[in-house]
Design a protein around this motif. Structure first.
Motif, PDB file in Angstrom:
ATOM      1  N   LYS A  50      -5.683   0.224  -7.812  1.00 20.39           N
ATOM      2  CA  LYS A  50      -4.828  -0.928  -7.531  1.00 20.39           C
ATOM      3  C   LYS A  50      -4.356  -1.524  -8.850  1.00 20.39           C
ATOM      4  O   LYS A  50      -5.090  -1.572  -9.828  1.00 20.39           O
ATOM      5  CB  LYS A  50      -5.554  -1.975  -6.682  1.00 20.39           C
ATOM      6  CG  LYS A  50      -6.817  -2.544  -7.302  1.00 20.39           C
ATOM      7  CD  LYS A  50      -7.497  -3.491  -6.332  1.00 20.39           C
ATOM      8  CE  LYS A  50      -8.796  -4.048  -6.930  1.00 20.39           C
ATOM      9  NZ  LYS A  50      -9.507  -4.923  -5.963  1.00 20.39           N
ATOM     10  N   LYS A 108      -0.210   7.857   1.275  1.00 15.72           N
ATOM     11  CA  LYS A 108      -1.394   8.590   0.834  1.00 15.72           C
ATOM     12  C   LYS A 108      -1.034   9.542  -0.304  1.00 15.72           C
ATOM     13  O   LYS A 108      -0.051  10.279  -0.230  1.00 15.72           O
ATOM     14  CB  LYS A 108      -1.981   9.374   2.013  1.00 15.72           C
ATOM     15  CG  LYS A 108      -3.271  10.116   1.679  1.00 15.72           C
ATOM     16  CD  LYS A 108      -3.827  10.841   2.890  1.00 15.72           C
ATOM     17  CE  LYS A 108      -5.083  11.610   2.536  1.00 15.72           C
ATOM     18  NZ  LYS A 108      -5.637  12.361   3.684  1.00 15.72           N
ATOM     19  N   LYS A 133       3.353   6.780   6.749  1.00 16.25           N
ATOM     20  CA  LYS A 133       2.318   7.263   7.667  1.00 16.25           C
ATOM     21  C   LYS A 133       2.641   8.651   8.227  1.00 16.25           C
ATOM     22  O   LYS A 133       2.055   9.080   9.230  1.00 16.25           O
ATOM     23  CB  LYS A 133       2.161   6.281   8.831  1.00 16.25           C
ATOM     24  CG  LYS A 133       1.643   4.911   8.435  1.00 16.25           C
ATOM     25  CD  LYS A 133       0.224   4.954   7.927  1.00 16.25           C
ATOM     26  CE  LYS A 133      -0.322   3.558   7.673  1.00 16.25           C
ATOM     27  NZ  LYS A 133      -1.720   3.596   7.176  1.00 16.25           N
ATOM     28  N   LYS A 182     -10.504   9.146   2.196  1.00 14.89           N
ATOM     29  CA  LYS A 182     -11.612   9.394   3.112  1.00 14.89           C
ATOM     30  C   LYS A 182     -12.022  10.859   3.013  1.00 14.89           C
ATOM     31  O   LYS A 182     -11.181  11.740   2.845  1.00 14.89           O
ATOM     32  CB  LYS A 182     -11.201   9.056   4.547  1.00 14.89           C
ATOM     33  CG  LYS A 182     -10.878   7.587   4.763  1.00 14.89           C
ATOM     34  CD  LYS A 182     -10.462   7.331   6.209  1.00 14.89           C
ATOM     35  CE  LYS A 182     -10.116   5.866   6.434  1.00 14.89           C
ATOM     36  NZ  LYS A 182      -9.706   5.602   7.829  1.00 14.89           N
ATOM     37  N   GLU A 206      -1.323  -0.879  -4.385  1.00 16.27           N
ATOM     38  CA  GLU A 206      -2.632  -0.246  -4.243  1.00 16.27           C
ATOM     39  C   GLU A 206      -2.545   1.057  -3.452  1.00 16.27           C
ATOM     40  O   GLU A 206      -1.627   1.274  -2.663  1.00 16.27           O
ATOM     41  CB  GLU A 206      -3.625  -1.191  -3.573  1.00 16.27           C
ATOM     42  CG  GLU A 206      -3.386  -1.459  -2.111  1.00 16.27           C
ATOM     43  CD  GLU A 206      -4.491  -2.315  -1.484  1.00 16.27           C
ATOM     44  OE1 GLU A 206      -5.243  -2.968  -2.238  1.00 16.27           O
ATOM     45  OE2 GLU A 206      -4.596  -2.312  -0.244  1.00 16.27           O
ATOM     46  N   SER A 207      -3.524   1.909  -3.705  1.00 13.62           N
ATOM     47  CA  SER A 207      -3.687   3.158  -2.969  1.00 13.62           C
ATOM     48  C   SER A 207      -5.025   3.100  -2.258  1.00 13.62           C
ATOM     49  O   SER A 207      -6.034   2.699  -2.842  1.00 13.62           O
ATOM     50  CB  SER A 207      -3.646   4.351  -3.932  1.00 13.62           C
ATOM     51  OG  SER A 207      -4.061   5.539  -3.287  1.00 13.62           O
ATOM     52  N   GLN A 208      -5.040   3.477  -0.997  1.00 12.08           N
ATOM     53  CA  GLN A 208      -6.291   3.442  -0.247  1.00 12.08           C
ATOM     54  C   GLN A 208      -7.290   4.457  -0.800  1.00 12.08           C
ATOM     55  O   GLN A 208      -6.910   5.530  -1.279  1.00 12.08           O
ATOM     56  CB  GLN A 208      -6.024   3.721   1.227  1.00 12.08           C
ATOM     57  CG  GLN A 208      -5.240   2.626   1.930  1.00 12.08           C
ATOM     58  CD  GLN A 208      -5.065   2.885   3.405  1.00 12.08           C
ATOM     59  OE1 GLN A 208      -5.259   3.990   3.889  1.00 12.08           O
ATOM     60  NE2 GLN A 208      -4.691   1.859   4.144  1.00 12.08           N
ATOM     61  N   ASP A 251      -3.648  10.016  11.657  1.00  6.06           N
ATOM     62  CA  ASP A 251      -4.464   9.167  10.797  1.00  6.06           C
ATOM     63  C   ASP A 251      -5.820   8.830  11.429  1.00  6.06           C
ATOM     64  O   ASP A 251      -6.735   8.392  10.730  1.00  6.06           O
ATOM     65  CB  ASP A 251      -3.716   7.884  10.424  1.00  6.06           C
ATOM     66  CG  ASP A 251      -3.214   7.100  11.626  1.00  6.06           C
ATOM     67  OD1 ASP A 251      -2.945   7.716  12.679  1.00  6.06           O
ATOM     68  OD2 ASP A 251      -3.083   5.878  11.507  1.00  6.06           O
ATOM     69  N   THR A 261       0.844  -1.192   0.000  1.00  6.72           N
ATOM     70  CA  THR A 261       0.000   0.000   0.000  1.00  6.72           C
ATOM     71  C   THR A 261       0.878   1.240   0.000  1.00  6.72           C
ATOM     72  O   THR A 261       1.712   1.414   0.887  1.00  6.72           O
ATOM     73  CB  THR A 261      -0.929   0.013   1.233  1.00  6.72           C
ATOM     74  OG1 THR A 261      -1.712  -1.187   1.248  1.00  6.72           O
ATOM     75  CG2 THR A 261      -1.867   1.212   1.184  1.00  6.72           C
ATOM     76  N   GLN A 267      -5.296   7.718  -6.788  1.00  4.28           N
ATOM     77  CA  GLN A 267      -5.997   7.561  -5.516  1.00  4.28           C
ATOM     78  C   GLN A 267      -7.045   6.463  -5.630  1.00  4.28           C
ATOM     79  O   GLN A 267      -7.847   6.439  -6.568  1.00  4.28           O
ATOM     80  CB  GLN A 267      -6.684   8.866  -5.119  1.00  4.28           C
ATOM     81  CG  GLN A 267      -5.749   9.971  -4.690  1.00  4.28           C
ATOM     82  CD  GLN A 267      -6.507  11.224  -4.298  1.00  4.28           C
ATOM     83  OE1 GLN A 267      -7.625  11.448  -4.717  1.00  4.28           O
ATOM     84  NE2 GLN A 267      -5.880  12.066  -3.483  1.00  4.28           N
ATOM     85  N   GLY A 268      -7.034   5.537  -4.675  1.00  7.11           N
ATOM     86  CA  GLY A 268      -8.036   4.485  -4.640  1.00  7.11           C
ATOM     87  C   GLY A 268      -7.857   3.390  -5.672  1.00  7.11           C
ATOM     88  O   GLY A 268      -8.691   2.493  -5.791  1.00  7.11           O
TER      89      GLY A 268
END
Length: 385
Positions: A87, A61, A249, A110, A105-107, A207, A58, A84-85
């Motif tokens: 994979k 961000k 992070k 939010k 992948e990218s989360q 986070d 991952t 963003q988002g």
């Protein structure tokens, strides 16, 4: 009917195999690889494991747009662009026989800006003489804690003493809830540490508020968690907006330091958990021809890391440090004689002896920091008192 079902199954299997064949393939003879995020220089040692399908990395961000990730084995490499988002899958062919399905992948970002009703959760914010910023919290509704909001970390860390004396329950991974103000937060991990900010039972990271906006108002002594950035912040020209860049992070803002006729601009870690002014990586600065030898030595101190380890540091006078349009002068900065790696990377750090001089909005939706000088802006530095 049986023949028709067999035919459909065969077609499905063929399609799956065709899709698999379309995946990019790189070769490796060693179980060791390296993953490099090219936008921020984050380098991660990667173990190739055929038993994990897919084996997922991952990325940090992504603040905007996309990023390119390079995967390098002992004999091959590939570059993958990810948004963003998103994979992306590929295969590492290990020793010519084992197909290792790997995923970058990218989360999914939010964003609480559309939550109804909008929230503005106000919490009493304290700061002590050691620059430790703290709030009161409750873990799983039962255990009361005093915690440091440390933007230089992630998840929740509790001291061994707090775990022994203050936690009366059995902590179970994945089900813990932290109550701060009127809001409840979950999905975090809990780590044991030897030390935390002075007078606190532990620390929690930024986070926890990903996708929200956090206000730190030292003038009013409050911390406010917003569902979106208040409009008045954008209109108030006293607030300086700084872009945020993420590294694993951690998050960073652009900072400029000056000594004599020399200037150096770089991304500094935004670390409210570091109690001093700024930690400067001497070897890194010298590589960029910044005259650290011209910085007058004030004193020598021993800094303790998060695990209680001792780090000798020289405190020396830095002529000036700028965050956007705001400049601080004659700063007693901590100058490292040897580089200190954080997540396998050298870096410079902004600490709370500087950051507390601003009222701050941390916008984790649009990945920006807003700074405005407060009543502490012109206070003397602790090291000079």
């Amino acid at each position: 009917m049986k023949n028709i079902l067999l035919f459909i199954a065969f077609v499905f299997l063929c399609n799956q195999m065709a899709a698999q064949k379309k995946l990019p393939v790189i070769r490796a003879n060693s179980f060791k690889a390296v993953i490099l995020e090219e936008d921020n220089g984050l380098k991660t040692d990667w173990n190739i494991d055929p038993s994990v399908k897919p084996d997922i990395y991952t990325v940090s961000k992504i603040s905007k747009g996309s990023k390119t990730v390079k995967i390098k084995t002992d004999i091959d490499s590939i570059r993958i662009k990810i948004k963003q988002g998103d994979k992306k899958d590929f295969v590492i062919l290990l020793k010519g026989k084992d197909s290792c399905l790997t995923r970058i992948e990218s989360q999914v970002p939010k964003d609480f800006s559309t939550v109804q009703p909008a929230f503005h959760d106000s919490i009493r914010l304290g700061i002590n003489g050691q620059n430790t910023m703290f709030v009161k919290a409750a873990l799983n509704k039962t255990d009361s804690l005093v915690l440091n909001f440390d933007t230089g970390t992630s998840n929740l860390s509790l001291t061994a003493e707090a775990l022994k004396d203050k936690i009366k329950q059995s902590l179970k991974a994945g089900v813990n809830v932290l109550s701060i103000g009127n809001k409840k937060y979950d999905g975090f991990k809990i780590y044991k540490v030897e030390l935390s900010g002075h007078g606190t039972d532990g620390r929690f990271g930024w986070d926890l508020f990903d996708g929200m906006v956090v206000e730190l108002n030292y003038d009013l002594g409050i911390m406010v968690v917003h569902s979106q950035l208040p409009e008045y912040v954008k209109k108030d020209k006293a607030y300086e907006r700084l872009e945020v860049k993420y590294l694993d992070k951690l998050f960073f803002v652009e900072t400029t330091i000056n000594q004599g006729s020399s200037s150096y601009k770089d991304w500094f870690l935004f670390d409210t958990g570091y109690q001093r002014t700024a930690m400067l990586d001497g070897p890194l600065l010298r590589e960029h021809h910044f005259p650290t030898t011209q910085m007058k030595e004030i004193k020598k101190v021993i800094m303790r890391g998060g695990q209680g380890n001792e780090i000798p540091v020289i405190t020396a006078n830095l002529e000036s440090l700028s965050l956007g349009k705001y400049k601080l002068k004659n700063i007693p900065a901590q100058l490292l004689s040897e580089s200190r790696l954080v997540i396998n990377k050298r870096m410079n750090i902004l600490g709370n002896e500087i950051l507390k001089r601003f009222n701050v909005f941390l916008d984790f939706q649009n990945n920006a920091v807003y700074l405005k000088p407060n009543k502490l802006f012109n206070d003397s530095y602790i090291e000079k008192e």
